[in-house]
Design a protein around this motif. Structure first.
Motif, PDB file in Angstrom:
ATOM      1  N   GLU A 134      46.010  41.104  32.940  1.00 33.07           N
ATOM      2  CA  GLU A 134      45.435  41.938  31.869  1.00 33.07           C
ATOM      3  C   GLU A 134      46.299  43.178  31.614  1.00 33.07           C
ATOM      4  N   GLU A 135      46.980  43.662  32.644  1.00 38.19           N
ATOM      5  CA  GLU A 135      47.868  44.813  32.433  1.00 38.19           C
ATOM      6  C   GLU A 135      49.146  44.391  31.702  1.00 38.19           C
ATOM      7  N   ALA A 136      49.579  43.170  31.982  1.00 40.04           N
ATOM      8  CA  ALA A 136      50.751  42.648  31.262  1.00 40.04           C
ATOM      9  C   ALA A 136      50.401  42.488  29.788  1.00 40.04           C
ATOM     10  N   GLU A 137      49.219  41.976  29.522  1.00 36.79           N
ATOM     11  CA  GLU A 137      48.792  41.766  28.128  1.00 36.79           C
ATOM     12  C   GLU A 137      48.657  43.106  27.405  1.00 36.79           C
ATOM     13  N   ALA A 138      48.104  44.100  28.106  1.00 37.88           N
ATOM     14  CA  ALA A 138      47.902  45.419  27.490  1.00 37.88           C
ATOM     15  C   ALA A 138      49.234  46.098  27.151  1.00 37.88           C
ATOM     16  N   ALA A 139      50.307  45.684  27.794  1.00 34.91           N
ATOM     17  CA  ALA A 139      51.612  46.312  27.541  1.00 34.91           C
ATOM     18  C   ALA A 139      52.309  45.743  26.298  1.00 34.91           C
ATOM     19  N   ILE A 140      51.732  44.663  25.728  1.00 34.18           N
ATOM     20  CA  ILE A 140      52.383  44.018  24.574  1.00 34.18           C
ATOM     21  C   ILE A 140      52.236  44.889  23.324  1.00 34.18           C
ATOM     22  N   ARG A 141      53.353  45.082  22.620  1.00 32.21           N
ATOM     23  CA  ARG A 141      53.373  45.855  21.364  1.00 32.21           C
ATOM     24  C   ARG A 141      53.835  44.930  20.240  1.00 32.21           C
ATOM     25  N   PRO A 142      53.711  45.387  18.984  1.00 29.77           N
ATOM     26  CA  PRO A 142      54.182  44.528  17.891  1.00 29.77           C
ATOM     27  C   PRO A 142      55.663  44.163  18.027  1.00 29.77           C
ATOM     28  N   GLU A 143      56.466  45.044  18.628  1.00 24.58           N
ATOM     29  CA  GLU A 143      57.909  44.772  18.725  1.00 24.58           C
ATOM     30  C   GLU A 143      58.310  44.113  20.049  1.00 24.58           C
ATOM     31  N   THR A 144      57.323  43.687  20.860  1.00 24.82           N
ATOM     32  CA  THR A 144      57.660  43.021  22.124  1.00 24.82           C
ATOM     33  C   THR A 144      58.115  41.590  21.854  1.00 24.82           C
ATOM     34  N   GLY A 145      59.227  41.201  22.464  1.00 26.39           N
ATOM     35  CA  GLY A 145      59.722  39.840  22.246  1.00 26.39           C
ATOM     36  C   GLY A 145      59.857  39.034  23.518  1.00 26.39           C
ATOM     37  N   LEU A 146      59.832  39.682  24.679  1.00 29.00           N
ATOM     38  CA  LEU A 146      60.173  38.989  25.926  1.00 29.00           C
ATOM     39  C   LEU A 146      59.424  39.582  27.111  1.00 29.00           C
ATOM     40  N   MET A 147      58.971  38.684  27.982  1.00 29.61           N
ATOM     41  CA  MET A 147      58.415  39.125  29.261  1.00 29.61           C
ATOM     42  C   MET A 147      59.154  38.386  30.378  1.00 29.61           C
ATOM     43  N   SER A 148      59.488  39.106  31.448  1.00 32.35           N
ATOM     44  CA  SER A 148      60.132  38.475  32.603  1.00 32.35           C
ATOM     45  C   SER A 148      59.410  38.908  33.875  1.00 32.35           C
ATOM     46  N   VAL A 149      58.802  37.956  34.548  1.00 34.31           N
ATOM     47  CA  VAL A 149      58.090  38.237  35.804  1.00 34.31           C
ATOM     48  C   VAL A 149      58.509  37.188  36.827  1.00 34.31           C
ATOM     49  N   MET A 150      58.888  37.646  38.013  1.00 37.52           N
ATOM     50  CA  MET A 150      59.381  36.710  39.020  1.00 37.52           C
ATOM     51  C   MET A 150      58.265  35.785  39.524  1.00 37.52           C
ATOM     52  N   PHE A 151      58.639  34.581  39.921  1.00 38.02           N
ATOM     53  CA  PHE A 151      57.662  33.595  40.398  1.00 38.02           C
ATOM     54  C   PHE A 151      57.108  34.041  41.747  1.00 38.02           C
ATOM     55  N   ALA A 152      58.010  34.387  42.657  1.00 38.83           N
ATOM     56  CA  ALA A 152      57.600  34.882  43.979  1.00 38.83           C
ATOM     57  C   ALA A 152      58.600  35.946  44.381  1.00 38.83           C
ATOM     58  N   ASN A 153      58.083  37.008  44.983  1.00 37.91           N
ATOM     59  CA  ASN A 153      58.950  38.135  45.324  1.00 37.91           C
ATOM     60  C   ASN A 153      59.803  37.835  46.555  1.00 37.91           C
ATOM     61  N   ASN A 154      61.043  38.321  46.523  1.00 41.96           N
ATOM     62  CA  ASN A 154      61.971  38.008  47.612  1.00 41.96           C
ATOM     63  C   ASN A 154      61.770  38.871  48.852  1.00 41.96           C
ATOM     64  N   GLU A 155      61.051  39.978  48.748  1.00 40.24           N
ATOM     65  CA  GLU A 155      60.857  40.807  49.946  1.00 40.24           C
ATOM     66  C   GLU A 155      59.491  40.598  50.578  1.00 40.24           C
ATOM     67  N   ILE A 156      58.451  40.527  49.733  1.00 42.64           N
ATOM     68  CA  ILE A 156      57.115  40.388  50.309  1.00 42.64           C
ATOM     69  C   ILE A 156      56.514  39.004  50.036  1.00 42.64           C
ATOM     70  N   GLY A 157      57.240  38.167  49.317  1.00 45.55           N
ATOM     71  CA  GLY A 157      56.829  36.768  49.172  1.00 45.55           C
ATOM     72  C   GLY A 157      55.639  36.506  48.270  1.00 45.55           C
ATOM     73  N   THR A 158      55.063  37.557  47.694  1.00 45.41           N
ATOM     74  CA  THR A 158      53.839  37.350  46.917  1.00 45.41           C
ATOM     75  C   THR A 158      54.107  36.517  45.658  1.00 45.41           C
ATOM     76  N   ILE A 159      53.181  35.585  45.395  1.00 46.35           N
ATOM     77  CA  ILE A 159      53.313  34.651  44.273  1.00 46.35           C
ATOM     78  C   ILE A 159      52.558  35.224  43.077  1.00 46.35           C
ATOM     79  N   GLN A 160      53.187  35.229  41.935  1.00 41.27           N
ATOM     80  CA  GLN A 160      52.620  35.868  40.736  1.00 41.27           C
ATOM     81  C   GLN A 160      51.829  34.863  39.887  1.00 41.27           C
ATOM     82  N   PRO A 161      50.881  35.368  39.089  1.00 44.72           N
ATOM     83  CA  PRO A 161      50.057  34.460  38.259  1.00 44.72           C
ATOM     84  C   PRO A 161      50.841  33.939  37.049  1.00 44.72           C
ATOM     85  N   ILE A 162      51.826  33.105  37.319  1.00 43.72           N
ATOM     86  CA  ILE A 162      52.784  32.655  36.307  1.00 43.72           C
ATOM     87  C   ILE A 162      52.107  31.869  35.186  1.00 43.72           C
TER      88      ILE A 162
END
Ligand SMILES: *Cc1c(COP(=O)(O)O)cnc(C)c1O
Length: 389
Positions: A134-162
């Motif tokens: 929901e925070e990613a969605e709230a950051a979207i603006r009319p001029e937003t064209g791209l989102m990049s979020v890692m699948f799993a973090n390399n230091e803490i290993g946490t898996i993202q809601p891809i």
């Protein structure tokens, strides 16, 4: 040969699998033709890399035309972000959304794009190390064209809601890139089911060779070239192919994907044993969500201890682990990932990342726990400011 060291830094790189090595050798020896040449020696290498492309596509649920070979994760990230940003700029889209805890291959590329005039929103990561859609969605603006979020973090290993992030991007007309370098070969990924437009992977993180990777780029999406020159990769990425590397990468991925569930279950059992053992050491904290996490990743901070000193003392006893990110070791800066999830500089500098994989054993985990426990105790006894709580 008896194993001399305990290797527990598989997030930095993994040992080459014997099957991958076997697949590479003919292309380092007798089958050396340039894949762009018309005679049979060249046609053999061309045919081999096209088979590798098809194998890689199959492992990921992609189409063969959607896989482009690169020199690794860093190049794939650069190509995806710079390519997407420059092509979307023509449609007046100049805003990119990413996160504070991406790999430097993404963060530094975003910084370079900011210098070119793009604006970038860096999403906060919460204490559990997981991005909130929901925070990613709230950051979207009319001029937003791209989102990049890692699948799993390399230091803490946490898996993202891809899956959710991809859906949000597509509902809002954004391109979605994921740096899946830590995930590919370790977590099941089916690109038919995920709204991913671009995905970066790197062979040496799943027991393939170093210096070779791939970018998945969804059919119909035309990225401008990052590397200009010859007509390799159907004109999209110049340079004579790393034939042996590509063959090793495909063999390693097929091998990893063939037993992904068994490996994950085994590695998770080792990680849980490690976690329980380490958490018995007083004055430590576990970093990042424990469940939604790569099976092999453990990240823990010890108060009253410098991670760098701990790492060096463990090295002298034959253990390879990491303090913070391997990419920043040598630098004294605390890890940007641990800072992003709310650790203080001191807590971040007192952290250790242990990344296990299928080659580790239960005995190695026992030795790790015992040696870390003794070494933490020793370092604390030399620290005049340390007081047992
Ligand atoms: C290792 C890594 C990279 C860089 O990949 P290379 O092939 O070493 O360039 C990028 N992103 C993540 C998450 C990584 O773990």
């Amino acid at each position: 040969m008896e194993r001399q060291i305990v290797y527990a830094d598989n997030a930095a790189t993994t040992p080459l699998s014997p099957i991958a090595l076997e697949a590479m050798l003919p292309y380092l020896e007798e089958i050396y033709g340039n894949p762009s040449t018309p005679y049979s020696l060249g046609r053999r290498t061309k045919k081999a890399i096209e088979t590798a492309r098809s194998d890689i596509a199959q492992c990921l649920g992609a189409d063969v035309h959607e896989i482009f070979f690169t020199s690794g994760g860093s190049e794939s990230d650069n190509w995806a972000l710079k390519g997407a940003a420059r092509s979307m700029a023509h449609q007046g889209k100049t805003h990119i959304i990413t996160t504070r805890f991406e790999h430097h291959a993404v963060l530094h590329t975003c910084a370079a794009l900011e210098k070119e005039g793009f604006s970038v929103t860096y999403l906060d990561v919460h204490e559990n190390g997981i991005i909130r859609p929901e925070e990613a969605e709230a950051a979207i603006r009319p001029e937003t064209g791209l989102m990049s979020v890692m699948f799993a973090n390399n230091e803490i290993g946490t898996i993202q809601p891809i899956e959710s992030l991809g859906a949000i991007c597509h509902e809002n007309g954004l391109l979605f890139h994921t740096d899946a370098v830590q995930a590919v070969g370790h977590l099941p990924i089916d690109l038919r089911k995920l709204n991913i437009d671009m995905l970066s992977l790197s062979a040496h993180k799943f027991h393939g060779p170093k210096g070779v990777g791939a970018l998945f780029c969804r059919d119909g999406l035309e990225l401008p070239n990052l590397i200009e020159g010859g007509a390799q990769e159907r004109g999209h990425r110049a340079g004579t192919e790393n034939v042996a590397g590509i063959m090793g990468m495909a063999a390693a991925l097929k091998e990893s994907c063939g037993s992904i569930e068994e490996n994950a279950a085994y590695v998770l059992s080792l990680r849980e044993k490690l976690r329980k053992g380490l958490l018995e050491i007083p004055g430590c904290r576990w970093n990042g969500n424990a469940e939604q996490r790569l099976p092999g990743n453990a990240n823990i901070s010890f108060s009253g201890v410098e991670g760098e000193s701990l790492l060096l003392m463990l090295d002298m006893q034959g253990f390879c682990v990491s303090s913070g990110s391997a990419c920043t070791s040598g630098a004294v800066d605390p890890s940007h990932v641990l800072r992003a999830i709310g650790l203080t500089d001191t807590e971040a500098k007192g952290s250790l990342r242990i990344s296990l994989d299928r080659e580790n054993t239960s005995e190695e985990v026992e030795k790790l726990v015992q040696t870390i426990s003794e070494t933490v105790h020793k370092l604390r006894s030399m620290n005049p400011f340390w007081k047992e709580a």
